[in-house]
Design an enzyme around this catalytic site. Structure first.
Site, PDB file in Angstrom:
ATOM      1  N   LYS A  61       0.854  -1.193   0.000  1.00 16.63           N
ATOM      2  CA  LYS A  61       0.000   0.000   0.000  1.00 16.63           C
ATOM      3  C   LYS A  61       0.884   1.235   0.000  1.00 16.63           C
ATOM      4  CE  LYS A  61      -4.558   0.212   2.190  1.00 16.63           C
ATOM      5  NZ  LYS A  61      -5.279   0.416   3.465  1.00 16.63           N
TER       6      LYS A  61
HETATM    7  O1  G3P Z   1      -7.871   1.175   5.663  1.00 18.42           O
HETATM    8  C1  G3P Z   1      -8.260   2.147   4.755  1.00 18.42           C
HETATM    9  C2  G3P Z   1      -9.610   2.733   5.092  1.00 18.42           C
HETATM   10  O2  G3P Z   1     -10.574   1.715   5.037  1.00 18.42           O
HETATM   11  C3  G3P Z   1      -9.630   3.440   6.419  1.00 18.42           C
HETATM   12  O3  G3P Z   1     -10.921   3.889   6.661  1.00 18.42           O
HETATM   13  O4  G3P Z   1     -12.371   4.122   8.666  1.00 18.42           O
HETATM   14  O5  G3P Z   1     -10.032   5.022   8.746  1.00 18.42           O
HETATM   15  O6  G3P Z   1     -11.774   6.137   7.304  1.00 18.42           O
HETATM   16  P1  G3P Z   1     -11.282   4.828   7.909  1.00 18.42           P
END
Ligand code: G3P
Length: 220
Positions: A83
């Protein structure tokens, strides 16, 4: 549609993977910090628990340093996907890694323009963050609609899968499926919510109560 689990909690991942419905995992530095575990150790455990792509994010911000970290992360298991953030250095690193046959998930995508660059850089996945856009009053699902439509115009050139991220609830999953996104990465709690409906629970209770009155048993 493919379902990835957005977590670094190995117990949750193993429990959900037992359903056979989990196609991969995504982690990020915040999720790793939340796990309280050594990154490479928990990454190896996750890669052993799920055969699909497991996204592991670099923490360097300069291309060459990203490539050093990517080599270390890729060595953990064959199903590691690297990533990188959607920055110029992240795109440069993505290009170099994808040309070397390494799957790359370009993350922190918030615009169609960024998604076009991720595809041009040879990303295997692009991660548009719908929840964080919704959180500030923007149209997260509108971004998914735009990216899917743009990628469909360049099916031969663009091989990047749209991996909907920052999912907050089942409606995000349903809308992503209606649009035709390739993958949803969901927190364990949302994955479990997908199966829930009050009428299912009510109906099953009624079936079992009526069955009990027959005094019969199928198994014996
Ligand atoms: O891991 C990437 C993404 O899904 C993170 O989402 O919940 O931190 O906005 P969030």
């Amino acid at each position: 549609m493919k379902f990835f689990i957005d977590s670094a909690d190995i117990a949750e991942i193993r429990d959900l993977a037992d359903t056979g419905l989990v196609d991969g995992v995504t982690t990020n530095p915040s999720l790793v910090a939340k796990s309280g575990r050594d990154f490479l150790t928990v990454l190896a455990e996750i890669c052993a628990a799920v055969s699909g792509p497991v996204s592991a994010e670099v923490t360097a911000t300069e291309c060459d340093a990203m490539l050093v970290e990517a080599r270390r992360l890729s060595a953990v298991a064959p199903n590691v996907a690297i990533k990188v953030p959607l920055t110029w250095d992240g795109l440069k690193a993505c290009r170099a890694l994808s040309q070397g046959g390494i799957k790359v998930n370009v993350t922190l995508c918030f615009s169609p323009a960024q998604a076009i660059l991720a595809a041009k850089a040879g990303a295997s996945f692009v991660s548009p963050f719908v929840g964080r856009l919704d959180d500030i009053g923007h149209d997260g699902m509108g971004l998914i609609r735009d990216i899917v439509a743009i990628y469909r115009n360049y099916r031969d050139a663009f091989r990047t899968e749209v991996l909907v991220a920052s999912i907050r609830h089942p409606l995000h999953v349903i809308d992503a499926a209606k649009i035709g996104a390739d993958v949803c990465t969901v927190p364990p709690s949302v994955m479990r919510q997908l199966s829930k409906h009050v009428l299912t629970d009510k109906g099953l209770d009624a079936f079992l109560a009526d069955w009990k009155t027959t005094g019969q048993s199928i198994a014996t």
